[in-house]
Design an enzyme around this catalytic site. Structure first.
Site, PDB file in Angstrom:
ATOM      1  N   CYS A   1       0.820  -1.212   0.000  1.00 47.26           N
ATOM      2  CA  CYS A   1       0.000   0.000   0.000  1.00 47.26           C
ATOM      3  C   CYS A   1       0.854   1.263   0.000  1.00 47.26           C
ATOM      4  O   CYS A   1       0.406   2.318  -0.454  1.00 47.26           O
ATOM      5  CB  CYS A   1      -0.905   0.030   1.234  1.00 47.26           C
ATOM      6  SG  CYS A   1      -1.905  -1.450   1.488  1.00 47.26           S
TER       7      CYS A   1
ATOM      8  N   ASP B   1      -1.966  -3.221   7.863  1.00 50.35           N
ATOM      9  CA  ASP B   1      -3.012  -4.029   8.473  1.00 50.35           C
ATOM     10  C   ASP B   1      -2.956  -5.474   7.971  1.00 50.35           C
ATOM     11  O   ASP B   1      -3.152  -6.420   8.731  1.00 50.35           O
ATOM     12  CB  ASP B   1      -4.386  -3.435   8.151  1.00 50.35           C
ATOM     13  CG  ASP B   1      -4.642  -2.141   8.908  1.00 50.35           C
ATOM     14  OD1 ASP B   1      -3.691  -1.619   9.510  1.00 50.35           O
ATOM     15  OD2 ASP B   1      -5.785  -1.659   8.892  1.00 50.35           O
TER      16      ASP B   1
ATOM     17  N   CYS C   1      -2.227   3.322   3.022  1.00 54.50           N
ATOM     18  CA  CYS C   1      -2.965   2.281   3.745  1.00 54.50           C
ATOM     19  C   CYS C   1      -4.054   2.893   4.625  1.00 54.50           C
ATOM     20  O   CYS C   1      -4.197   4.109   4.730  1.00 54.50           O
ATOM     21  CB  CYS C   1      -1.978   1.452   4.561  1.00 54.50           C
ATOM     22  SG  CYS C   1      -2.602  -0.164   5.096  1.00 54.50           S
ATOM     23  N   ASP C   2      -4.793   2.011   5.293  1.00 57.34           N
ATOM     24  CA  ASP C   2      -6.052   2.363   5.961  1.00 57.34           C
ATOM     25  C   ASP C   2      -5.977   3.573   6.898  1.00 57.34           C
ATOM     26  O   ASP C   2      -6.708   4.544   6.734  1.00 57.34           O
ATOM     27  CB  ASP C   2      -6.563   1.166   6.774  1.00 57.34           C
ATOM     28  CG  ASP C   2      -6.908  -0.015   5.900  1.00 57.34           C
ATOM     29  OD1 ASP C   2      -6.638   0.041   4.689  1.00 57.34           O
ATOM     30  OD2 ASP C   2      -7.428  -1.007   6.423  1.00 57.34           O
ATOM     31  N   LYS C   3      -5.131   3.503   7.929  1.00 61.55           N
ATOM     32  CA  LYS C   3      -5.117   4.552   8.952  1.00 61.55           C
ATOM     33  C   LYS C   3      -4.372   5.787   8.477  1.00 61.55           C
ATOM     34  O   LYS C   3      -4.414   6.838   9.128  1.00 61.55           O
ATOM     35  CB  LYS C   3      -4.491   4.028  10.252  1.00 61.55           C
ATOM     36  CG  LYS C   3      -5.073   2.710  10.737  1.00 61.55           C
ATOM     37  CD  LYS C   3      -6.579   2.700  10.742  1.00 61.55           C
ATOM     38  CE  LYS C   3      -7.141   1.302  10.945  1.00 61.55           C
ATOM     39  NZ  LYS C   3      -6.906   0.358   9.852  1.00 61.55           N
TER      40      LYS C   3
ATOM     41  N   CYS D   1      -5.297  -2.190  -0.747  1.00 66.52           N
ATOM     42  CA  CYS D   1      -6.128  -3.380  -0.977  1.00 66.52           C
ATOM     43  C   CYS D   1      -7.347  -3.021  -1.832  1.00 66.52           C
ATOM     44  O   CYS D   1      -7.994  -1.996  -1.615  1.00 66.52           O
ATOM     45  CB  CYS D   1      -6.552  -3.984   0.343  1.00 66.52           C
ATOM     46  SG  CYS D   1      -5.156  -4.542   1.350  1.00 66.52           S
TER      47      CYS D   1
ATOM     48  N   GLU E   1      -8.364  -5.417  14.381  1.00 68.15           N
ATOM     49  CA  GLU E   1      -9.402  -5.853  13.444  1.00 68.15           C
ATOM     50  C   GLU E   1      -9.545  -7.369  13.461  1.00 68.15           C
ATOM     51  O   GLU E   1      -8.564  -8.101  13.611  1.00 68.15           O
ATOM     52  CB  GLU E   1      -9.062  -5.387  12.030  1.00 68.15           C
ATOM     53  CG  GLU E   1      -9.118  -3.889  11.870  1.00 68.15           C
ATOM     54  CD  GLU E   1      -8.729  -3.427  10.484  1.00 68.15           C
ATOM     55  OE1 GLU E   1      -8.985  -2.251  10.181  1.00 68.15           O
ATOM     56  OE2 GLU E   1      -8.176  -4.218   9.703  1.00 68.15           O
TER      57      GLU E   1
ATOM     58  N   SER F   1     -11.961  -5.279   9.736  1.00 67.36           N
ATOM     59  CA  SER F   1     -11.335  -4.785   8.522  1.00 67.36           C
ATOM     60  C   SER F   1     -12.428  -4.440   7.528  1.00 67.36           C
ATOM     61  O   SER F   1     -13.535  -4.991   7.569  1.00 67.36           O
ATOM     62  CB  SER F   1     -10.430  -5.876   7.941  1.00 67.36           C
ATOM     63  OG  SER F   1     -10.150  -5.633   6.591  1.00 67.36           O
TER      64      SER F   1
END
Length: 561
Positions: A52, A84, A125-127, A197, A449, A475
Site C-alpha cells: 500500500c 493491516d 494504507c487504511d489509517k 487493498c 481488526e 477490517s
C-alpha cells in the site's frame, strides 16, 4: 498588488534575527531568491514493507518536481504506517488504529515547527488517510490529499484475486475445498504490486469519502496506483495548491458538516468499511464539528446500498476506474439525484458541482453500481445498534445478503487467538454467535481488526449460519453477519464482559438492537462478581494510548482533553 502566499514560512525566511535558520535552509539547497517563495510540506506514508505504501515516495518526487515548476518550494518528509494486512491476527495489529494518532501528531509537529505554508499529503494504507486528514484540520493551512491509489487485481485460474482471497483461502484449505497447492498459488497471486487493498475496504472507503468531501482532486480515489492518471494527478496538484494559497482556502473551509455528510453518504452507497465510523468521528472532532453515531444512523436510513463491490459484492476499485469512468461519475449521479450536496467548496477552488460539469453521466449497462431505482439494499448497510449489550452503541455491517435478524447461542472467547483456533478446529457450529471480547481500544489494546476470524468463517462456508460480535473492530475486508465497536468494551466492564457460553443473543438490524437475552437481575449479579483483567501492556506507546484513548463510540481519539 501581489498576493502574499508565504504567510508561515516568512516568519523564518524574512526574519533577520534568525541567521542559523537561514544557514540551514541554504544547506538544503535553497538560494537567496527562494526565501520569498511559499514552502509546501510534501508528506507521504512511504515505507518499503507494505504494498500500500511502497510507491508513495516516487509519487512524492513527482509532486515535488511539479511544485518547483510553479515557483514554490517543496520539502518532502515521511511519517509512519502500519500494514493491516501483514499484522492482521498478530500482536502487531494492536498498533494499527493507534498509528492514526501518531501519523496526525507527527505531521502536525513537522509542518507547524517548520512553518510550512501548505501541505500535500500522500497516504496509502487504511489509517494513513484519517491520520493525515486529522493533521491537516489541526494545522488548517492550504492542503490537498493525493491518494496513493488502489492495487491491481491478482489472478489465479481465470479469477480475480485480492488480499481477502488469501485469508479466505485458508478456511477453504482447512475444510478441504482446495488443495495445499491451490492455497499457495492463491496466496502468491493475491497482491501483484503496489497499491492499497483492492475492494471497498477501509483505504478505498476513506479515499472515496475524502473525494466527495472535497479534500482530493476529482478521480484521486479511483485512479489506480500505477496508472497514467495517478501520474497526471501528481503533476497537476501543484496548480491547485498554488490556487489554494492565493485564495487562502483551508481545510476547515472545505470540511463542514455538509461535506462530511457527503463523504459518509458516498461511502455508504458504495458499501464501505465500518472503520468509516471511527475515522469520521475523529475527523469531525478535529474540525470542531458535532457529528455523532446518531448522524451515521440518520444517513444510513436515507441512502441505499448501490455498490456491488468486495467484500460483500464481487467487483474492485479498479473496475470503477475501467468500466464506470472513475469516482466522479458516481458522485455526479448522486448529486443529480439529490443524495449529495453540490455547494461545498473543494481543493480545486470550485464547488463539488462545478467539478462535475464535464464529467460523463452514469450508464447502467454494468453490474458494478446499481441505480437508485433498483438498489442492492434500500437503505444503508452500516447500522448503529443499541441495547442491553451495547448501551453506548455498536456498529453492524449488514448488506442484506446475511439476513436482517440473527438469534443464536453465544460461543465466547476472551481473545482473537482463541476464536481463530476454535474456527480452524471446527468448534464453531450453525447458529453460534461467536463473541470475541477484551479486544477493544483499552483491552486489545488498540482495538485490533477481526479479519482473520471473519475470513475463516466465510472460507469455511459458515458465513450465513454464524454471527460474530466483538468490542474490537473489523477490517473493511470483513463480511458476514458481524457487529463490532461494542461500547462500553469488556475491559471497562461493559455488558459484553458478562456473556456466558450458551446465552442467547439477538442481533436485529431492522430495529437496530443488540440484545443479551438474560434477565436484568442475572446481569446485575454477574456484574457484581466481575473483575477487570490486568492490562496487557504496562509501558511504551500502547500504554500511553490506553491512558488517553476515548471509547469507540467517540472515535478512539487521544486529544479529547
Amino acid at each position: 498588488m501581489k498576493k502574499i502566499i508565504n504567510n508561515f514560512s516568512r516568519k523564518i525566511t524574512e526574519e533577520p534575527n534568525l541567521p542559523a535558520s537561514h544557514a540551514m535552509l541554504y544547506a538544503t539547497g535553497l538560494k537567496e531568491t527562494d526565501f520569498c517563495k511559499a514552502q509546501i510540506g510534501i508528506v507521504s506514508n512511504w515505507y518499503e514493507g507494505n504494498p500500500c505504501n511502497m510507491h508513495l515516495n516516487q509519487l512524492g518526487k513527482k509532486i515535488k518536481s511539479s511544485i518547483i515548476n510553479k515557483n514554490l518550494i517543496g520539502f518532502q518528509f515521511t511519517t509512519i504506517g502500519v500494514s493491516d494486512g501483514i499484522t492482521m491476527g498478530t500482536y502487531g495489529m494492536r498498533y494499527s488504529l493507534p498509528s492514526r494518532e501518531l501519523i496526525a501528531d507527527s505531521i502536525e509537529t513537522v509542518v507547524d515547527s517548520h512553518h510550512y505554508d501548505g501541505v500535500i499529503a500522500i497516504p496509502g494504507c487504511d489509517k494513513n488517510l484519517p491520520g493525515v486528514m486529522m493533521a491537516l484540520l489541526r494545522l488548517n493551512r492550504p492542503s490537498i490529499i493525493v491518494y496513493g491509489g488502489s492495487i491491481s487485481s491478482g489472478y489465479y485460474n481465470g479469477k480475480k484475486l485480492d488480499i481477502v482471497s488469501s485469508f479466505e483461502a485458508l478456511g477453504k484449505k482447512n475444510t478441504c475445498k482446495i488443495s495445499e497447492k491451490e492455497y499457495k498459488d492463491i496466496v502468491k497471486n493475491s497482491c501483484p504490486g503496489p497499491g492499497a487493498c483492492g475492494g471497498m475496504y477501509t483505504a478505498n472507503t476513506m479515499a472515496s469519502a475524502l473525494e466527495a468531501m472535497g479534500m482530493t482532486l476529482p478521480y484521486s480515489s479511483s485512479s489506480p496506483s500505477t496508472s497514467e492518471n495517478k501520474k497526471i494527478e501528481c503533476e497537476e496538484v501543484s496548480i491547485f495548491i498554488k490556487k489554494l494559497l492565493e485564495k487562502n482556502i483551508k481545510p476547515k473551509d472545505i470540511v463542514t458538516k455538509t461535506s462530511i455528510e457527503n463523504g459518509v453518504k458516498l461511502a455508504m452507497c458504495l458499501g464501505g468499511s465500518t472503520n468509516l465510523v471511527l475515522h469520521f468521528l475523529a475527523i469531525a472532532k478535529s474540525a470542531n464539528i458535532n457529528f455523532t453515531l446518531k448522524d451515521f444512523q440518520k444517513i444510513s436510513n436515507q441512502v441505499p446500498l448501490l455498490g456491488n463491490l468486495k467484500p460483500s459484492g464481487i467487483f474492485l476499485m479498479e473496475d470503477i476506474h475501467m468500466y464506470i469512468g472513475g469516482m466522479p461519475v458516481i458522485i455526479k449521479y448522486l448529486l443529480n439525484e439529490g443524495i449529495l450536496s453540490g455547494d461545498c467548496i473543494t481543493v480545486t477552488g470550485g464547488t463539488l458541482s462545478e467539478n462535475m460539469k464535464n464529467v460523463p453521466n452514469m450508464i447502467f449497462n454494468q453490474k458494478i453500481i446499481y441505480s437508485l431505482k433498483n438498489p442492492i439494499k434500500k437503505d444503508g448497510h452500516i447500522r448503529i445498534l443499541y441495547g442491553n449489550l451495547s448501551p453506548e452503541g455498536s456498529i453492524a455491517k449488514i448488506t442484506g445478503k446475511e439476513g436482517i435478524i440473527f438469534r443464536g447461542k453465544a460461543n465466547v472467547f476472551n481473545s482473537e487467538e482463541e476464536a481463530n483456533q476454535a474456527i480452524l478446529n471446527h468448534q464453531i457450529h450453525h447458529g453460534d454467535v461467536v463473541v470475541i471480547r477484551y479486544v477493544g481500544p483499552i483491552g486489545g489494546p488498540g482495538m485490533p481488526e477481526m479479519l482473520k476470524p471473519t475470513s475463516y468463517i466465510m472460507g469455511s462456508g459458515l458465513g450465513k449460519n454464524v454471527a460474530l460480535i466483538t468490542d474490537g473492530r473489523f477490517s473493511g475486508g470483513s463480511h458476514g453477519f458481524v457487529v463490532g465497536h461494542i461500547t462500553p468494551e469488556a475491559q471497562s466492564g461493559g455488558p459484553i464482559a458478562l456473556i456466558k457460553n450458551g446465552d442467547f443473543i439477538k442481533i436485529d438490524a431492522e430495529n437496530n438492537t443488540l440484545t443479551l437475552e438474560v434477565e436484568e437481575e442475572e446481569i446485575k449479579r454477574r456484574k457484581k462478581v466481575w473483575t477487570s483483567p490486568v492490562l496487557k501492556v504496562k509501558s511504551g506507546y500502547l500504554y500511553k494510548y490506553i491512558k488517553t484513548v476515548s471509547p469507540a463510540s467517540e472515535g478512539c481519539i487521544t486529544d479529547q482533553f
